[in-house]
Design a protein around this motif. Structure first.
Motif, short mmCIF file in Angstrom:
data_model
loop_
_atom_site.label_atom_id
_atom_site.label_comp_id
_atom_site.label_asym_id
_atom_site.label_seq_id
_atom_site.Cartn_x
_atom_site.Cartn_y
_atom_site.Cartn_z
N UNK A 24 0.67 -1.22 -0.05
CA UNK A 24 -0.08 -0.04 -0.08
C UNK A 24 0.79 1.22 0.02
N UNK A 25 0.05 2.17 -0.15
CA UNK A 25 0.95 3.67 -0.10
C UNK A 25 0.04 4.63 0.68
N UNK A 26 0.83 5.48 1.35
CA UNK A 26 0.06 6.62 2.30
C UNK A 26 0.47 7.95 1.55
N UNK A 27 -0.66 8.92 1.74
CA UNK A 27 -0.29 10.13 0.94
C UNK A 27 -0.94 11.27 2.02
N UNK A 28 -0.21 12.47 1.73
CA UNK A 28 -0.77 13.65 2.43
C UNK A 28 -0.83 14.54 1.32
N UNK A 29 -2.06 15.47 1.29
CA UNK A 29 -2.41 16.40 0.47
C UNK A 29 -2.71 17.87 0.88
N UNK A 30 -1.66 18.71 -0.09
CA UNK A 30 -1.94 20.02 0.37
C UNK A 30 -2.54 20.80 -0.97
N UNK A 63 -2.75 5.01 10.55
CA UNK A 63 -2.66 3.69 9.83
C UNK A 63 -2.03 3.83 8.31
N UNK A 64 -2.12 3.11 7.86
CA UNK A 64 -1.39 2.85 6.37
C UNK A 64 -2.61 2.73 5.35
N UNK A 65 -2.03 2.97 4.12
CA UNK A 65 -2.85 2.81 2.98
C UNK A 65 -4.13 3.89 3.06
N UNK A 66 -3.74 5.02 3.29
CA UNK A 66 -4.83 5.97 3.29
C UNK A 66 -4.27 7.36 3.15
#
Length: 684
Positions: free
Chosen positions: A358-364, A391-394
């Motif tokens: 999975x991947x984790x993301x942060x958005x601006x 958590x992960x994958x979010x």
């Protein structure tokens, strides 16, 4: 005339043939010149032959002499036909020696035919016709030598047979002047040889000069092409990731800056995502870096496939990627992030096995969360950190609270090194009491740090900051030294058997050699290993690849091991047995309602049953009332820790606390609440 060599080069410098030297270029020049002389020679020879035939017809009035012309013309036609494919195939460039051999052999045969012409004419037709042919032969031989200076062999191959035939003609000529003319002809051949050699030297000099110039020009052109290609490659390497071919962090910042300028003019929003691969370090550690590299290439491919063509994907770190895309027209950050997550639902094939990554993301979002590339990338990174904490994958969106928290964490990180160096981080000690006889049998070292701006900082926040700033080993060494100081204090008042427990984070086992550090401190401070207890959480037992060997070393060293907050993690009985855990500390969440709640009592009883079955001592944390103490004692717990006995105390207050509690315990007195309160009053 010397032809300039072909100095054109391919566009790709790596494919340029640099094997040609000046000699080869000169050789090609000669081949081109000789091949070009075939047409001129054929025309000149044919013209001369026609003149001879015409003269024969005028002198004899018969056309019988045309048989002399027919074989010669047939030979010339054959020469022309053989020269055509050589020209079409550019044999002068690719195989110059083939062209030279063809030209020399043809020249020799041509000269031989001319040499036979006057002899045959004199013997069969008329001596005066032979004289005309001889004169024509002399003229042709002289012309060939004078005009064809590319190669002496070629010109003399024609001239010498012709001169030899002329000499023979003059010798057999019945005229009185025959011998003299024969001598003159031989003298002429000498001059022809001198002329041929001199002409060839002039040709070679001119050709070499042109070749040197051509080679120099070509070398400069190749060097220039290679320099441009190298500059382009350096620029590509400076702006692109070598593994995935994606833009790197510098290029991502530049391209984001241009995208923001366009967005400002068009008054639209831009989404910026920071993304990393979940548990990528474990892939590298377990499967190896080559497998990790292949995984990153596949991750890059999936990211490109999940986004539109005009969107951008960049690799900005080890397993970190940045995504940039325009928003609007029904496109929002959540929909893009969900599409990216969906791209990673299919498993990856790693060393022949399917693995879900999975991947984790942060958005601006521009301009809401920032107007500069640095701010947007930094804020997206903060949101990424928040998503991984939950958590992960979010994915997570940036907000101002996250920014304030990140700023506070950065300040704590920046001040932590100074705090460790100057002793601003201190340790207090909370007693652990034997329920059977109320004797203090140990203390737990608990970290305390009051930040000059943010006040009291929680221990888990300090540990996380230490790992982010590479101070984790120094922090644990500080804790071990504090425990050693306390053990020396206890020994001075006759408490040589009391332990001191030190908490070790699961991240410590991944970051450095915990067992080696504990052994170093024990030997340096001359401590009994059995008095330094290492407390770990159940999370450390989940990653036995890193923690297992170090825990086994601590066990061989004689250091007791305790599992803190037992019951809230995912420990297995096999791991508890294999690691030979000495103590289980039951989390206070199972203790708080144990006296009143049947469910809490049942859970506590199950945990104590596990401990007894494995012969592990049980410690109840968070004891605050006598009812809780009596209940955990009934359920089989032998050690208690909590505010009922004492909060965590500074080192100096520990001695005062012991001076009150220990005599009563030695007298067999079981303190009630007021006596314990009295003991605490002494410490305050």
């Amino acid at each position: 005339m010397v032809q300039s060599p072909d100095i054109s080069t391919p566009d790709i410098p790596g494919q340029v043939d640099l094997s040609d030297d000046v000699e080869q270029i000169v050789l090609r020049d000669k081949a081109r010149a000789l091949l070009g002389s075939v047409d001129i020679g054929v025309l000149g020879s044919t013209f001369c032959a026609m003149v001879v035939a015409f003269a024969a017809e005028l002198r004899t009035g018969k056309l019988d002499v045309l048989w002399i012309l027919v074989p010669y013309c047939v030979f010339q036609v054959i020469r022309v036909l053989m020269a055509i494919p050589l020209k079409r195939r550019s044999m002068a460039e690719t195989s110059p020696w083939t062209v030279i051999r063809f030209a020399v052999i043809g020249s020799f045969l041509n000269g031989a035919l001319w040499g036979l012409c006057p002899v045959v004419a004199a013997l069969t037709v008329d001596s005066r016709l032979g004289f005309v042919a001889a004169v024509a032969s002399v003229g042709c031989a002289t012309g060939v030598v004078a005009l064809s200076g590319a190669m002496t062999t070629f010109s003399l191959a024609f001239a010498m047979p012709a001169v030899l035939g002329i000499t023979v003609f003059f010798i057999i000529d019945p005229s009185v002047d025959g011998p003299l003319l024969a001598f003159c002809t031989l003298a002429l051949s000498g001059f022809l040889i001198m002329i041929a050699l001199r002409t060839e030297r002039a040709f070679d000099k001119s050709s070499r000069t042109a070749a040197d110039r051509a080679v120099l020009v070509r070398s400069l052109r190749i060097a220039n092409q290679r320099a441009r290609a190298a500059a382009q490659e350096f620029e590509r390497l400076a702006t692109h990731d070598a593994l995935t071919g994606l833009p790197n962090r510098a290029a991502a910042s530049d391209r984001l800056n241009m995208r923001l300028k366009r967005a400002a003019v068009a008054r639209r929003q831009v989404g910026v995502v920071m993304l990393d691969v979940d548990h990528f370090k474990q892939v590298n550690d377990v499967l190896g870096h080559p497998t990790g590299d292949r995984l990153l290439v596949e991750v890059a491919s999936r990211l490109r496939g999940a986004l539109a063509e005009e969107d951008m994907v960049a690799r900005v770190g080890g397993d970190e990627f940045a995504l940039m895309f325009d928003l609007g027209e029904g496109r929002d950050p959540a929909s893009v992030a969900d599409r990216v997550l969906a791209a990673f639902e299919a498993p990856f094939l790693l060393q022949g096995r399917q693995s879900t990554i999975g991947v984790s993301m942060g958005i601006a979002v521009y301009p809401v969360d920032g107007t500069s590339p640095d701010d947007l990338l930094a804020h997206a990174d903060i949101a990424l950190y928040a998503s991984k904490q939950h958590g992960r994958s979010r994915w997570a969106l940036f907000d101002r609270r996250l920014g304030e928290k990140a700023r506070e964490e950065r300040e704590i990180e920046a001040d932590l090194r100074v705090a460790i160096r100057d002793g601003a981080i201190r340790y207090h000690f909370q007693p652990q009491i034997s329920i059977l006889d109320r004797r203090p049998i140990g203390f737990e070292a608990l970290m305390r740090w009051t930040h000059p701006v943010h006040g009291a900082v929680a221990p888990d926040v300090v540990v996380a900051a230490a790992h982010r700033s590479n101070q984790a080993e120094a922090l644990l060494e500080l804790a071990l030294d504090a425990a050693a100081d306390m053990l020396h204090r206890l020994a001075q008042i006759g408490q040589e058997r009391v332990r001191v427990a030190v908490n070790v984070s699961p991240l410590d086992f991944l970051a450095f050699d915990v067992a080696g550090l504990v052994e170093t401190v024990i030997r340096r401070r001359q401590l009994p290993p059995s008095l330094i207890e290492v407390e770990i959480t159940e999370d450390a037992m989940l990653n036995l690849d890193a923690a297992g060997p170090q825990l086994e070393r601590l066990e061989r060293l004689g250091v007791p091991l305790a599992v803190d907050d037992f019951g809230v993690g995912y420990s297995s009985l096999a791991r508890l047995r294999d690691l030979k855990i000495d103590r289980l500390k039951i989390d206070k969440r199972f203790v708080q309602g144990v006296a009143e709640n049947a469910g809490d009592r049942a859970l506590f009883q199950a945990i104590t049953a596990v401990g007894r079955s494995l012969d592990i001592e049980l410690v109840a944390e968070g004891i605050e009332t006598f009812e809780q103490l009596e209940t955990v004692a009934e359920l089989g717990c032998s050690v208690a820790q909590g505010y009922l006995f004492s909060p965590a105390l500074p080192p100096s207050d520990v001695i005062a606390w012991l001076s009150v509690v220990t005599p009563k315990a030695q007298a067999g007195f079981r303190p009630f609440k007021r006596e314990i309160a009295g003991a605490n009053t002494v410490t305050t």
